[in-house]
Write a protein that holds these residues in place. Structure first.
Motif, PDB file in Angstrom:
ATOM      1  N   HIS A 130      50.154  44.035  50.926  1.00  0.00           N
ATOM      2  CA  HIS A 130      50.355  42.629  50.547  1.00  0.00           C
ATOM      3  C   HIS A 130      49.390  41.714  51.301  1.00  0.00           C
ATOM      4  CE1 HIS A 130      52.463  39.111  49.029  1.00  0.00           C
ATOM      5  NE2 HIS A 130      52.497  38.635  50.267  1.00  0.00           N
ATOM      6  N   SER A 131      49.137  42.041  52.562  1.00  0.00           N
ATOM      7  CA  SER A 131      48.234  41.207  53.364  1.00  0.00           C
ATOM      8  C   SER A 131      46.796  41.275  52.858  1.00  0.00           C
ATOM      9  CB  SER A 131      48.286  41.636  54.830  1.00  0.00           C
ATOM     10  OG  SER A 131      47.744  42.938  55.004  1.00  0.00           O
ATOM     11  N   LEU A 132      46.495  42.324  52.076  1.00  0.00           N
ATOM     12  CA  LEU A 132      45.153  42.474  51.520  1.00  0.00           C
ATOM     13  C   LEU A 132      44.974  41.719  50.205  1.00  0.00           C
ATOM     14  CD1 LEU A 132      44.699  46.311  52.087  1.00  0.00           C
ATOM     15  CD2 LEU A 132      43.435  44.511  53.260  1.00  0.00           C
ATOM     16  N   LYS A 133      46.069  41.189  49.675  1.00  0.00           N
ATOM     17  CA  LYS A 133      46.063  40.595  48.336  1.00  0.00           C
ATOM     18  C   LYS A 133      44.943  39.591  48.129  1.00  0.00           C
ATOM     19  CE  LYS A 133      49.079  38.315  44.979  1.00  0.00           C
ATOM     20  NZ  LYS A 133      50.449  37.775  44.718  1.00  0.00           N
ATOM     21  N   ASP A 134      44.786  38.656  49.057  1.00  0.00           N
ATOM     22  CA  ASP A 134      43.762  37.623  48.916  1.00  0.00           C
ATOM     23  C   ASP A 134      42.639  37.789  49.937  1.00  0.00           C
ATOM     24  OD1 ASP A 134      45.183  36.254  46.833  1.00  0.00           O
ATOM     25  OD2 ASP A 134      46.538  35.471  48.363  1.00  0.00           O
ATOM     26  N   SER A 135      42.471  39.009  50.411  1.00  0.00           N
ATOM     27  CA  SER A 135      41.486  39.246  51.462  1.00  0.00           C
ATOM     28  C   SER A 135      40.088  39.453  50.898  1.00  0.00           C
ATOM     29  CB  SER A 135      41.883  40.480  52.282  1.00  0.00           C
ATOM     30  OG  SER A 135      41.709  41.651  51.508  1.00  0.00           O
ATOM     31  N   ALA A 136      39.106  39.290  51.774  1.00  0.00           N
ATOM     32  CA  ALA A 136      37.714  39.536  51.387  1.00  0.00           C
ATOM     33  C   ALA A 136      37.484  41.012  51.096  1.00  0.00           C
ATOM     34  CB  ALA A 136      36.778  39.067  52.496  1.00  0.00           C
ATOM     35  N   ALA A 137      38.295  41.876  51.717  1.00  0.00           N
ATOM     36  CA  ALA A 137      38.134  43.316  51.517  1.00  0.00           C
ATOM     37  C   ALA A 137      38.341  43.696  50.049  1.00  0.00           C
ATOM     38  CB  ALA A 137      39.107  44.082  52.402  1.00  0.00           C
ATOM     39  N   LEU A 138      39.367  43.120  49.406  1.00  0.00           N
ATOM     40  CA  LEU A 138      39.597  43.404  47.988  1.00  0.00           C
ATOM     41  C   LEU A 138      38.619  42.634  47.110  1.00  0.00           C
ATOM     42  CD1 LEU A 138      43.459  43.605  47.385  1.00  0.00           C
ATOM     43  CD2 LEU A 138      41.815  45.426  47.759  1.00  0.00           C
ATOM     44  N   ALA A 139      38.303  41.416  47.525  1.00  0.00           N
ATOM     45  CA  ALA A 139      37.384  40.590  46.738  1.00  0.00           C
ATOM     46  C   ALA A 139      36.002  41.217  46.646  1.00  0.00           C
ATOM     47  CB  ALA A 139      37.290  39.191  47.349  1.00  0.00           C
ATOM     48  N   GLN A 140      35.586  41.911  47.705  1.00  0.00           N
ATOM     49  CA  GLN A 140      34.251  42.501  47.729  1.00  0.00           C
ATOM     50  C   GLN A 140      34.211  43.936  47.204  1.00  0.00           C
ATOM     51  OE1 GLN A 140      32.134  41.948  51.490  1.00  0.00           O
ATOM     52  NE2 GLN A 140      33.398  40.174  51.961  1.00  0.00           N
ATOM     53  N   SER A 141      35.376  44.504  46.898  1.00  0.00           N
ATOM     54  CA  SER A 141      35.422  45.889  46.435  1.00  0.00           C
ATOM     55  C   SER A 141      35.305  45.952  44.923  1.00  0.00           C
ATOM     56  CB  SER A 141      36.736  46.555  46.867  1.00  0.00           C
ATOM     57  OG  SER A 141      37.838  45.917  46.232  1.00  0.00           O
ATOM     58  N   GLU A 142      34.966  47.147  44.407  1.00  0.00           N
ATOM     59  CA  GLU A 142      34.883  47.331  42.967  1.00  0.00           C
ATOM     60  C   GLU A 142      36.267  47.268  42.338  1.00  0.00           C
ATOM     61  OE1 GLU A 142      32.687  50.576  41.425  1.00  0.00           O
ATOM     62  OE2 GLU A 142      31.123  50.459  42.947  1.00  0.00           O
ATOM     63  N   ASP A 143      36.385  46.515  41.247  1.00  0.00           N
ATOM     64  CA  ASP A 143      37.640  46.417  40.475  1.00  0.00           C
ATOM     65  C   ASP A 143      38.792  45.861  41.294  1.00  0.00           C
ATOM     66  OD1 ASP A 143      36.310  47.619  38.300  1.00  0.00           O
ATOM     67  OD2 ASP A 143      36.724  49.601  39.107  1.00  0.00           O
ATOM     68  N   GLY A 144      38.502  45.234  42.430  1.00  0.00           N
ATOM     69  CA  GLY A 144      39.575  44.671  43.235  1.00  0.00           C
ATOM     70  C   GLY A 144      40.480  45.707  43.861  1.00  0.00           C
ATOM     71  N   LEU A 145      39.943  46.895  44.102  1.00  0.00           N
ATOM     72  CA  LEU A 145      40.713  47.984  44.693  1.00  0.00           C
ATOM     73  C   LEU A 145      40.038  48.459  45.971  1.00  0.00           C
ATOM     74  CD1 LEU A 145      41.372  50.115  41.476  1.00  0.00           C
ATOM     75  CD2 LEU A 145      42.912  48.455  42.515  1.00  0.00           C
ATOM     76  N   LEU A 146      40.854  48.852  46.943  1.00  0.00           N
ATOM     77  CA  LEU A 146      40.331  49.392  48.193  1.00  0.00           C
ATOM     78  C   LEU A 146      40.766  50.847  48.299  1.00  0.00           C
ATOM     79  CD1 LEU A 146      38.889  48.983  50.886  1.00  0.00           C
ATOM     80  CD2 LEU A 146      41.059  48.210  51.871  1.00  0.00           C
ATOM     81  N   PHE A 147      39.791  51.764  48.340  1.00  0.00           N
ATOM     82  CA  PHE A 147      40.064  53.189  48.421  1.00  0.00           C
ATOM     83  C   PHE A 147      39.861  53.662  49.860  1.00  0.00           C
ATOM     84  CE2 PHE A 147      38.749  52.283  44.130  1.00  0.00           C
ATOM     85  CZ  PHE A 147      39.626  53.016  43.353  1.00  0.00           C
TER      86      PHE A 147
END
Length: 253
Positions: free
Chosen positions: A9-26
């Motif tokens: 949940h803390s990643l929801k609006d994070s730069a980590a998801l924003a900068q990843s492909e398809d909004g997913l962090l693997f």
């Protein structure tokens, strides 16, 4: 232990998801957490702690893959079964407690045996493929049907930075079938890997352009063989036409 739902949940609006492909962090065993773009602060610390925990739980021959999307995290297991490469299964959980309970209850010998059982069908496919000849339409045959498009491929490669270009035909027996052009601005090894992936669903190769020049048919055949050699066994058998699958069905597999 880390609450993976709170972390997700803390990643929801994070730069980590924003900068990843398809909004997913693997995240897997090979992921270097501190090098994930946009991941910082407590999220970075918690993610590192989670990976350290998973590394301690999973045996060397079973890999894990976690996906974070800001909504619900998932975790898949993959067991290396040699000829099949990998067989995966998902870990079922709906809460943080269930996540850790599922991990605690895993019996690795059972995971291995279940994976081996599931790969049986693929082993049968490989056994069948090993006895079959490579069934690929010669480049020269396809090239006769695509001369105009081959020249267009060459012109595009000359005018662009693309190091490699390939021309494919969707259906050999249909003269109105429009060829598909693919371009690759990468080093040779990466080109071979990407080219091989395209051969999985575009087996009718008509031309290859290298640095603005169309290569002879013999060289195109050689490059195709090099590319196919980069694929795992099942994928290679499929791309080489050694499995009982029609070419038009390959894209659906």
């Amino acid at each position: 232990m880390i609450n993976i739902f709170e972390l997700n949940h803390s990643l929801k609006d994070s730069a980590a998801l924003a900068q990843s492909e398809d909004g997913l962090l693997f995240v897997d065993r090979e992921t270097v957490i501190e090098k994930i773009p946009g991941l910082a602060g407590k999220c970075l610390e918690d993610m590192q702690a989670l990976v350290d925990y998973l590394d301690g739980v999973f045996p060397d021959d079973v890999d894990y893959y976690m996906v974070f999307d800001g909504k619900k995290p998932t975790l898949d297991l993959e067991y290396n079964d040699g000829p099949m490469a990998m067989c995966g299964q998902s870990l079922p959980f709906e809460t943080n407690e269930e996540f850790y309970e599922c991990l605690d209850s895993l019996e690795w010998d059972h995971v291995r045996s279940a994976s081996i059982h599931n790969t049986g069908v693929f082993d049968q496919m490989l056994d069948h493929a090993d006895g079959q000849r490579v069934n690929l339409t010669p480049v020269a045959t396809v090239r006769k049907r695509t001369k105009t498009f081959s020249r267009e491929l060459q012109k595009t490669c000359k005018k662009s930075p693309h190091a490699y270009g390939c021309l494919f035909l969707n259906k050999l027996g249909h003269y109105d079938s429009k060829p598909v052009s693919k371009y690759y601005d990468v080093e040779y090894r990466e080109f071979l890997e990407r080219f091989a992936e395209d051969l999985m669903h575009l087996p009718l190769l008509g031309a290859i352009c290298v640095e603005g020049k169309l290569v002879p048919n013999e060289r195109a055949e050689q490059i195709r063989r090099e590319a196919l050699a980069t694929l795992p066994p099942i994928s290679r058998a499929l791309a080489e036409g050694r499995l009982p699958v029609e070419p038009q069905e390959r894209e659906a597999i």
